[in-house]
Design an enzyme around this catalytic site. Structure first.
Site, PDB file in Angstrom:
ATOM      1  N   ARG A 165     -10.775  -6.968  15.305  1.00  0.00           N
ATOM      2  CA  ARG A 165     -10.651  -5.613  14.768  1.00  0.00           C
ATOM      3  C   ARG A 165     -11.596  -4.666  15.514  1.00  0.00           C
ATOM      4  O   ARG A 165     -12.715  -5.036  15.886  1.00  0.00           O
ATOM      5  CB  ARG A 165     -11.002  -5.638  13.283  1.00  0.00           C
ATOM      6  CG  ARG A 165     -10.785  -4.326  12.528  1.00  0.00           C
ATOM      7  CD  ARG A 165      -9.340  -4.006  12.376  1.00  0.00           C
ATOM      8  NE  ARG A 165      -9.112  -3.025  11.287  1.00  0.00           N
ATOM      9  CZ  ARG A 165      -8.109  -2.188  11.262  1.00  0.00           C
ATOM     10  NH1 ARG A 165      -7.237  -2.185  12.247  1.00  0.00           N
ATOM     11  NH2 ARG A 165      -7.943  -1.364  10.246  1.00  0.00           N
TER      12      ARG A 165
ATOM     13  N   THR B 106       1.851  -0.935  14.327  1.00  0.00           N
ATOM     14  CA  THR B 106       1.451  -2.344  14.454  1.00  0.00           C
ATOM     15  C   THR B 106       2.589  -3.237  14.949  1.00  0.00           C
ATOM     16  O   THR B 106       3.750  -2.842  15.012  1.00  0.00           O
ATOM     17  CB  THR B 106       0.883  -2.860  13.112  1.00  0.00           C
ATOM     18  OG1 THR B 106      -0.100  -1.942  12.625  1.00  0.00           O
ATOM     19  CG2 THR B 106       0.258  -4.220  13.239  1.00  0.00           C
TER      20      THR B 106
ATOM     21  N   THR C 148      -2.529  -4.135  16.805  1.00  0.00           N
ATOM     22  CA  THR C 148      -2.229  -2.757  16.446  1.00  0.00           C
ATOM     23  C   THR C 148      -3.061  -1.750  17.226  1.00  0.00           C
ATOM     24  O   THR C 148      -4.175  -2.058  17.650  1.00  0.00           O
ATOM     25  CB  THR C 148      -2.470  -2.529  14.937  1.00  0.00           C
ATOM     26  OG1 THR C 148      -2.061  -1.213  14.579  1.00  0.00           O
ATOM     27  CG2 THR C 148      -3.926  -2.720  14.572  1.00  0.00           C
TER      28      THR C 148
ATOM     29  N   GLU D 270      -2.625   1.337  15.542  1.00  0.00           N
ATOM     30  CA  GLU D 270      -2.477   2.147  14.327  1.00  0.00           C
ATOM     31  C   GLU D 270      -1.262   3.064  14.412  1.00  0.00           C
ATOM     32  O   GLU D 270      -0.142   2.583  14.397  1.00  0.00           O
ATOM     33  CB  GLU D 270      -3.747   2.940  14.033  1.00  0.00           C
ATOM     34  CG  GLU D 270      -3.717   3.723  12.728  1.00  0.00           C
ATOM     35  CD  GLU D 270      -3.556   2.877  11.466  1.00  0.00           C
ATOM     36  OE1 GLU D 270      -3.454   3.464  10.378  1.00  0.00           O
ATOM     37  OE2 GLU D 270      -3.537   1.642  11.560  1.00  0.00           O
TER      38      GLU D 270
ATOM     39  N   GLU E 197      -7.855   3.597  15.021  1.00  0.00           N
ATOM     40  CA  GLU E 197      -8.131   2.739  13.870  1.00  0.00           C
ATOM     41  C   GLU E 197      -9.196   3.287  12.920  1.00  0.00           C
ATOM     42  O   GLU E 197      -9.256   2.868  11.757  1.00  0.00           O
ATOM     43  CB  GLU E 197      -8.557   1.346  14.340  1.00  0.00           C
ATOM     44  CG  GLU E 197      -7.480   0.564  15.051  1.00  0.00           C
ATOM     45  CD  GLU E 197      -6.252   0.298  14.207  1.00  0.00           C
ATOM     46  OE1 GLU E 197      -6.342   0.413  12.971  1.00  0.00           O
ATOM     47  OE2 GLU E 197      -5.216  -0.020  14.783  1.00  0.00           O
TER      48      GLU E 197
ATOM     49  N   ASP F 213      -8.442   4.300   9.428  1.00  0.00           N
ATOM     50  CA  ASP F 213      -8.259   3.317   8.367  1.00  0.00           C
ATOM     51  C   ASP F 213      -9.461   3.257   7.433  1.00  0.00           C
ATOM     52  O   ASP F 213      -9.397   2.638   6.369  1.00  0.00           O
ATOM     53  CB  ASP F 213      -8.015   1.919   8.950  1.00  0.00           C
ATOM     54  CG  ASP F 213      -6.569   1.701   9.345  1.00  0.00           C
ATOM     55  OD1 ASP F 213      -5.742   2.596   9.111  1.00  0.00           O
ATOM     56  OD2 ASP F 213      -6.259   0.630   9.904  1.00  0.00           O
TER      57      ASP F 213
ATOM     58  N   SER G  52      -8.239  -3.433   6.832  1.00  0.00           N
ATOM     59  CA  SER G  52      -6.881  -3.527   7.374  1.00  0.00           C
ATOM     60  C   SER G  52      -5.978  -4.258   6.398  1.00  0.00           C
ATOM     61  O   SER G  52      -6.431  -5.118   5.639  1.00  0.00           O
ATOM     62  CB  SER G  52      -6.906  -4.286   8.704  1.00  0.00           C
ATOM     63  OG  SER G  52      -5.597  -4.586   9.144  1.00  0.00           O
ATOM     64  N   SER G  53      -4.696  -3.940   6.447  1.00  0.00           N
ATOM     65  CA  SER G  53      -3.694  -4.674   5.674  1.00  0.00           C
ATOM     66  C   SER G  53      -3.039  -5.786   6.475  1.00  0.00           C
ATOM     67  O   SER G  53      -2.193  -6.519   5.926  1.00  0.00           O
ATOM     68  CB  SER G  53      -2.603  -3.718   5.178  1.00  0.00           C
ATOM     69  OG  SER G  53      -3.114  -2.817   4.232  1.00  0.00           O
TER      70      SER G  53
ATOM     71  N   GLY H 175       1.652  -0.693   8.125  1.00  0.00           N
ATOM     72  CA  GLY H 175       0.582  -0.167   7.290  1.00  0.00           C
ATOM     73  C   GLY H 175       0.377  -0.987   6.038  1.00  0.00           C
ATOM     74  O   GLY H 175       0.406  -2.218   6.059  1.00  0.00           O
TER      75      GLY H 175
END
Length: 569
Positions: free
Chosen positions: A101, A388, A406, A408, A425, A428, A452-453, A475
């Site tokens: 990430r 993503t 991703t 985003e 990102e 987020d 993040s999801s 998302g």
């Protein structure tokens, strides 16, 4: 690890619904009869297939797909962003995860997204430009994974992407749709226009696009490793792109970029009926929220209800909204905030949350609970945009990789350097760092990774053998896409392909949202009679999966909403 210890560790790991604090050992997998890949873009899938056919591992194939997507799916993912990867070792039986990430640069402060009045600024004001860009993580993730599980030389993994970038690739409808969607803000971003526009308009479908700058960068990274990205010329260009952005310029220093590290994280696992569901822990909210949803619906006989019963979807909708309420209040980067991870997936806690759900009416409100160990905190809504890409790979040794990547939003921050798009990102993070006098878990902080999801997932049967893997793009809908597919597969007996193709139920601030043009539309009146406020809408969904068939073969699945495909070795 001895085989006896391996079996013992597996038994312990699979007997509890707690986060695993080390790589977990599950049953060893017999060699797969044939390798399988699935990606949301056929050309990326072909790159993964090519690598498997050369004798590469599932990790090699996944890395090749991620790199290829930088070229052919530049609006959704690539080396300018980050991702999460989970890996099951077919011979070792170990389940391990890597966090790639993005991180916030040192200059980022919790107040970055606030206006002069101290209130959160609109998304459109902070999205394009430097404010939203985080330090990319995908290449450090890829190198760490390759060092652990790769077979082919590092440079070989770049060959398909270099070919697409040098020889050209066809612009297809998905990319053209993204180009037209952001055309209105590109007046301030001439570098993107140079690559993707001609005569003042986006390149049309069917255009063959070459990206020589990106090909040259790939060649350097292939020869020199990730340092060719994180130091030297590329790092200077990346720093300049953010620090001198045409909108919202802010510092991203060479030290920010050079200091990025991908991290091995403990997997988060829990039981659903006889199965064990494993995925990423924070800063991903995927596994925790999926496990909460599944845990809350488990006491209901969804199998008997069936996929066409509105009450089944009512139960799923209630569990969804309760789980997302916990997500918004408690989850964030555990390197910065206290996350009650064990308490959030504690079976007793989830059972208590499930008892709030009635078969005959909706809840008056969906509020976060108080899991064991929960700190005092205020819930605050974070934002994610439906971009993503997800892809999976299984090799002949039974290694499994499930990875979500991703940048985003479409084209990330709208900044580009060396031919790749730079992520956005940081949007987020929750824009308001405080609410009701309490700090928000997902507030922006220097060096922090945004919530993040993304939810790459591997499922094990009652004997600890992997039987299913899935992930999605879109998302916050990612979590529900995964949860819905797991219910469809394990409760309703649908194939992986049928499970991801089935319509989705989601929610917004006004109530339940049913995916249009699916069998769920017909349930609107019944759900309204149960007390739901219901709307019907198109949802930006895109999942990829693979399942193990009774004969031991793995077969991939790709969402029909996307041009994605699954391919055999």
């Amino acid at each position: 690890m001895t085989s006896r210890l391996l079996r013992l560790t597996a038994a312990l790991a699979l007997s509890v619904s707690l986060p695993i604090l080390a790589p977990i050992a599950v049953a060893r997998e017999a060699s797969a009869s044939i390798g399988t890949v699935s990606s949301a873009d056929p050309r990326a899938a072909e790159a993964g297939q090519e690598i498997l056919r050369k004798g590469g591992s599932a990790t090699d194939a996944a890395i090749a797909m991620m790199i290829a997507l930088t070229v052919v799916e530049p609006h959704n993912s690539g080396i300018g962003g980050g991702g999460f990867l989970i890996h099951h070792g077919g011979k070792t039986g170990l389940l391990e995860t890597i966090d790639g990430r993005e991180t916030a640069p040192a200059a980022a402060t919790p107040e970055r997204f606030l206006g002069p009045d101290g209130k959160p600024r609109p998304f459109i004001e902070v999205w394009p430009g430097g404010f939203s860009a985080g330090v990319p993580g995908n290449l450090r993730l890829a190198k760490l994974a390759h060092d652990k599980w790769g077979k082919l030389p590092w440079a070989d993994l770049f060959a398909p992407a270099i070919r697409y970038a040098e020889e050209g690739f066809e612009i297809r409808q998905r990319l053209y749709t993204a180009l037209t969607a952001v055309a209105g803000i590109w007046k301030d971003f001439p570098e993107l226009q140079k690559l993707y526009w001609k005569d003042g308009a986006p390149l049309p479908v069917g255009t063959i696009l070459k990206n020589p700058e990106l090909a040259a960068l790939f060649r350097r990274i292939a020869a020199e490793g990730p340092d060719a990205f994180y130091t030297g010329e590329n790092a200077r260009k990346l720093s300049d792109a953010v620090s001198k952005a045409p909108r919202n310029p802010v510092p991203m220093t060479l030290d920010d970029i050079a200091g990025y590290k991908a991290k091995e994280r403990p997997a988060v696992c829990g039981k659903y009926r006889i199965y064990t569901i494993c995925g990423m822990g924070p800063p991903s909210s995927g596994a925790v929220t999926v496990l909460q949803i599944l845990g809350m619906v488990e006491r209901f006989d969804l199998k008997s209800m069936g996929k066409d019963d509105p009450k089944a979807w009512h139960v799923i909708g209630e569990a969804m909204q309760l789980a997302y309420a916990d997500r918004e209040k408690y989850l964030g980067d555990r390197d910065f905030v206290d996350v009650p991870l064990t308490g959030m997936i504690d079976p007793a806690y989830i059972k208590g949350r499930s008892l709030l759900i009635s078969l005959t009416k909706t809840l008056p409100a969906y509020e976060a609970g108080t899991p064991p160990g929960a700190p005092k905190r205020t819930a605050a809504i974070s934002g994610e945009v439906a971009g993503t890409s997800h892809f999976v790979a299984i090799d002949r040794d039974g290694d499994i990789v499930s990875m979500t990547s991703t940048i985003e939003s479409f084209f990330g921050s709208q900044l580009i350097t060396n031919g790749y798009s730079i992520n956005n990102e940081l949007t987020d993070f929750t824009f308001a760092p405080e609410k009701d006098g309490a700090l928000v878990a997902n507030r922006l902080q220097a060096g922090k990774r945004p919530l993040s999801s993304m939810a790459p997932t591997i499922v094990y049967d009652e004997n600890g053998k992997p039987i299913f893997t899935i992930g999605a793009a879109g998302g916050k809908t990612i979590i529900m896409q995964v949860a819905k597919a797991l219910i469809a597969h394990f409760d309703w007996g649908l194939s992986a392909q049928e499970s991801i193709a089935m319509g989705l139920l989601f929610f917004n601030k006004d109530g339940i949202v049913l995916e249009e043009s699916t069998h769920l539309e017909a349930m609107k009146p019944a759900l309204e009679r149960l007390g739901h406020k219901v709307s019907v809408s198109r949802l930006g969904l895109k999942a990829n999966a693979a399942e193990k068939l009774p004969d031991g073969r793995w077969v991939g699945a790709a969402d029909p909403r996307s041009p994605g495909v699954s391919l055999q070795e």
